[in-house]
Design a protein around this motif. Structure first.
Motif, PDB file in Angstrom:
ATOM      1  N   VAL A 116       4.245  29.750 -13.850  1.00  0.00           N
ATOM      2  CA  VAL A 116       3.336  29.991 -12.650  1.00  0.00           C
ATOM      3  C   VAL A 116       3.321  28.080 -12.758  1.00  0.00           C
ATOM      4  CG1 VAL A 116       1.048  29.434 -11.704  1.00  0.00           C
ATOM      5  CG2 VAL A 116       2.658  31.620 -12.060  1.00  0.00           C
ATOM      6  N   GLN A 117       3.131  27.640 -13.958  1.00  0.00           N
ATOM      7  CA  GLN A 117       2.863  26.007 -14.260  1.00  0.00           C
ATOM      8  C   GLN A 117       3.499  24.839 -14.553  1.00  0.00           C
ATOM      9  OE1 GLN A 117       2.055  26.343 -18.801  1.00  0.00           O
ATOM     10  NE2 GLN A 117       0.388  27.178 -18.633  1.00  0.00           N
ATOM     11  N   GLY A 119       5.641  25.968 -11.365  1.00  0.00           N
ATOM     12  CA  GLY A 119       6.156  25.613 -10.177  1.00  0.00           C
ATOM     13  C   GLY A 119       7.286  26.497  -9.918  1.00  0.00           C
ATOM     14  N   CYS A 120       6.719  27.791 -10.103  1.00  0.00           N
ATOM     15  CA  CYS A 120       7.947  28.593 -10.157  1.00  0.00           C
ATOM     16  C   CYS A 120       7.266  29.804  -8.528  1.00  0.00           C
ATOM     17  CB  CYS A 120       8.020  29.928 -11.432  1.00  0.00           C
ATOM     18  SG  CYS A 120       9.232  29.251 -12.428  1.00  0.00           S
ATOM     19  N   PHE A 121       5.879  30.107  -8.662  1.00  0.00           N
ATOM     20  CA  PHE A 121       5.460  30.471  -7.758  1.00  0.00           C
ATOM     21  C   PHE A 121       5.680  29.513  -6.671  1.00  0.00           C
ATOM     22  CE2 PHE A 121       2.207  31.448  -4.555  1.00  0.00           C
ATOM     23  CZ  PHE A 121       2.597  32.528  -4.755  1.00  0.00           C
ATOM     24  N   GLN A 122       6.120  28.775  -6.588  1.00  0.00           N
ATOM     25  CA  GLN A 122       6.771  28.742  -4.300  1.00  0.00           C
ATOM     26  C   GLN A 122       7.979  28.438  -4.490  1.00  0.00           C
ATOM     27  OE1 GLN A 122       6.080  24.441  -4.065  1.00  0.00           O
ATOM     28  NE2 GLN A 122       7.193  23.828  -2.347  1.00  0.00           N
ATOM     29  N   SER A 150       1.951  36.889 -10.741  1.00  0.00           N
ATOM     30  CA  SER A 150       0.802  36.524 -10.408  1.00  0.00           C
ATOM     31  C   SER A 150      -0.351  37.414 -10.883  1.00  0.00           C
ATOM     32  CB  SER A 150       0.571  36.329  -8.585  1.00  0.00           C
ATOM     33  OG  SER A 150       2.310  35.479  -8.275  1.00  0.00           O
ATOM     34  N   LEU A 155      -3.655  32.339  -9.484  1.00  0.00           N
ATOM     35  CA  LEU A 155      -3.225  31.249  -8.718  1.00  0.00           C
ATOM     36  C   LEU A 155      -4.468  29.847  -8.485  1.00  0.00           C
ATOM     37  CD1 LEU A 155      -0.556  33.260  -6.645  1.00  0.00           C
ATOM     38  CD2 LEU A 155      -0.305  32.150  -9.192  1.00  0.00           C
ATOM     39  N   ASP A 156      -3.417  28.734  -8.014  1.00  0.00           N
ATOM     40  CA  ASP A 156      -4.281  27.127  -7.518  1.00  0.00           C
ATOM     41  C   ASP A 156      -4.692  27.771  -6.100  1.00  0.00           C
ATOM     42  OD1 ASP A 156      -2.507  26.285  -7.182  1.00  0.00           O
ATOM     43  OD2 ASP A 156      -2.223  25.080  -9.237  1.00  0.00           O
ATOM     44  N   GLU A 158      -3.167  25.385  -4.711  1.00  0.00           N
ATOM     45  CA  GLU A 158      -1.764  24.864  -4.006  1.00  0.00           C
ATOM     46  C   GLU A 158      -0.646  26.031  -3.706  1.00  0.00           C
ATOM     47  OE1 GLU A 158       1.304  21.186  -5.137  1.00  0.00           O
ATOM     48  OE2 GLU A 158      -0.811  21.639  -6.317  1.00  0.00           O
ATOM     49  N   ASP A 159      -0.432  26.326  -5.042  1.00  0.00           N
ATOM     50  CA  ASP A 159       0.491  27.878  -4.781  1.00  0.00           C
ATOM     51  C   ASP A 159       0.025  28.365  -3.852  1.00  0.00           C
ATOM     52  OD1 ASP A 159       1.355  27.098  -7.563  1.00  0.00           O
ATOM     53  OD2 ASP A 159       0.748  27.551  -8.412  1.00  0.00           O
ATOM     54  N   HIS A 162       1.085  28.120  -0.070  1.00  0.00           N
ATOM     55  CA  HIS A 162       2.623  27.934   0.181  1.00  0.00           C
ATOM     56  C   HIS A 162       2.909  29.842   0.827  1.00  0.00           C
ATOM     57  CE1 HIS A 162       3.860  24.406  -1.405  1.00  0.00           C
ATOM     58  NE2 HIS A 162       3.042  24.651  -2.267  1.00  0.00           N
TER      59      HIS A 162
END
Length: 505
Positions: A116-117, A119-122, A150, A155-156, A158-159, A162
């Motif tokens: 997640v840090q 940027g894999c969530f997006q 998740s 999650l923030d 921004e995540d 998306h």
């Protein structure tokens, strides 16, 4: 490094060559990179030829997980494979990258946090949106990784930004389609992603802004939004989450389902999302779990009570004929008791939540004033200030449990009926064919025609069975009532009939 062109004659050569690749001695980051590239190139090249099943995929991944390359350089290997996931587009390579990160993350939560840090969530959202038709096995792995990463952390904004309507609609449509996987008829990974997204929205909506940062505009909970606007085409999702709550033994997943149910029954647009028959099954499950939960899981019981109030007050259960009214009142009495051989004294929150449920109008007599509900139904006396409730979405969003913890039962061997099912609740191992035997769906069914079992065995029959098991002798069964009237016969007619019988004899 130039890629080798491998030529293999049989499957055994494939596994022998794979052992040589993961057994390479690596003394520098450059050599580790070369070994990882060789591994990914090799398994991707022969995926269709020698890796035919999920077991074969897992076997390939385990070889890397247990290799000296990974054991001595775990953090470096993880970050390199995470970066590969962010850039790779080849489905075969993505399959092994995703599988490795999923296997490793389940043993080491820091892997999911790092994903997640970075940027894999997006990236996972993008990959799931893409051709799921081309590789269903890869699509399932991507959903599993998205869910696991998740639910481990918040999650923030921004995540979550998306996640759009197109993505959530796609997930709902997958559930409505006939499953291609006979081992997963309810699209469990898809449902779990929707559940964890709903929780992330709840947490984001109830969290205070970080000190020093300007408050951001509230995020739209797209799961609830789409069910509120287009709920009717997505009825199968509702049926399945009730089915899963009935089956689920993991506490964290029960909480995820309850949080979604809470929002559905407290949002006016989704008050009547479920079919009436599904609501009856849900109420059966809640009654069973409220009585079955041990005292140490008090927060889970509180969450069930928080869902029970809007379920009874806002759904179709608020209409006649009132389903299981007497049973609900008995449950409230049991939860409110001040301590017995099987129950600890009720805590303050339980008392408040039970009192809130007792205020549902159809649970009380018309002549009872609101301040007298507790005294009349529960046999207690509370002042007007004590009958209030501070229930809010914050309380529901805040409760959580570590993944993997199983919910214990108050009774090691709960009472069963003649079919082996828990009394007064649907069985835990329903199959699609069994669900289709329901006799009382009042609404039209969904495309699959999935239904639920008939009502439980009557209490009179259960009492009889219990007495037989305990060795008690039962009185003879009374003969059935006659359905026809007996004709009145005079004494003279009776004598004439008897003489006629004697004459023939």
């Amino acid at each position: 490094m130039d890629e080798f062109e491998y030529t293999l004659d049989n499957e055994q050569q494939f596994w022998d060559e794979l052992d040589d690749i993961v057994g390479t001695k690596c003394s520098s980051h450059g050599l580790i990179d070369n070994a990882l590239r060789s591994y990914l190139h090799f398994v991707s090249k022969f995926k269709d030829e020698y890796i035919q099943s999920d077991y074969d995929v897992a076997r390939c991944i385990q070889k890397l997980l247990r290799s000296e390359i990974f054991e001595l350089n775990k953090e470096y290997v993880r970050i390199q494979l995470i970066h590969c996931l962010l850039q790779e587009d080849e489905p075969a390579t993505l399959h092994f990258l995703t599988g490795f990160l999923l296997f490793d993350g389940r043993q080491n939560e820091a892997t999911f946090e790092k994903m997640v840090q970075e940027g894999c969530f997006q990236r996972l959202i993008e990959l799931i949106k893409q051709g799921r038709r081309e590789d269903p096995r890869l699509h399932r792995l991507l959903l599993e990784v998205l869910y696991e990463s998740s639910r481990m952390q918040r999650l923030d904004a921004e995540d979550l930004g998306h996640v759009d309507d197109e993505f959530v609609t796609c997930l709902f449509q997958i559930i409505e389609e006939l499953s291609d996987d006979v081992d997963d008829p309810y699209h469990y990974p898809v449902i779990r992603v929707l559940l964890v997204l709903n929780e992330q929205y709840m947490v984001a909506a109830t969290s205070s802004p970080v000190e020093g940062q300007l408050p951001s505009s509230p995020l739209t909970n797209r799961v609830i939004k789409l069910l509120g606007i287009h709920g009717h085409p997505y009825k199968t999702f509702g049926e399945n989450i009730i089915l899963l709550l009935n089956r689920e033994t993991e506490t964290s997943l029960q909480l995820l389902i309850l949080k979604l149910l809470y929002l559905l029954f407290t949002t006016s647009a989704t008050h009547e999302y479920f079919y009436f028959n599904d609501l009856r099954v849900l109420l059966d499950v809640i009654i069973r779990n409220l009585l079955d939960l041990p005292d140490e899981l008090i927060s889970l019981r509180h969450t069930y009570l928080r869902v029970l109030y809007p379920l009874l007050a806002h759904s179709q259960l608020n209409e006649e004929p009132y389903y299981k009214r007497d049973e609900i009142i008995k449950v409230l009495r049991s939860l409110r008791k001040s301590g017995t051989a099987h129950w600890e004294p009720a805590d303050e929150t339980t008392i408040r939540l039970v009192d809130r449920v007792a205020k549902v109008p159809w649970l009380r007599d018309d002549d009872i004033q609101e301040g007298e509900v507790a005294r009349k139904i529960l046999g207690i006396s509370l002042s007007p200030s004590q009958t209030g409730s501070s229930i809010s979405v914050v309380d529901v969003a805040a409760v959580s449990e570590k993944p993997g913890v199983q919910t214990p039962s108050r009774n090691d061997e709960p009472a069963h009926d003649t079919n082996g099912h828990v009394k007064d609740a649907p069985p835990l191992n329903l199959t699609p064919s069994e669900i289709g035997k329901s006799e009382h769906r009042t609404e039209h069914t969904t495309r699959r025609g999935r239904r639920y079992p008939p009502p439980p065995v009557p209490m009179s029959r259960l009492t009889k069975l219990s007495n037989l098991e305990n060795g008690k002798k039962l009185p003879p069964k009374a003969p059935p009532r006659r359905r026809t009237k007996l004709k009145t016969v005079s004494a003279s007619e009776l004598i004439a009939a008897e003489s006629q019988v004697s004459h023939h004899s």
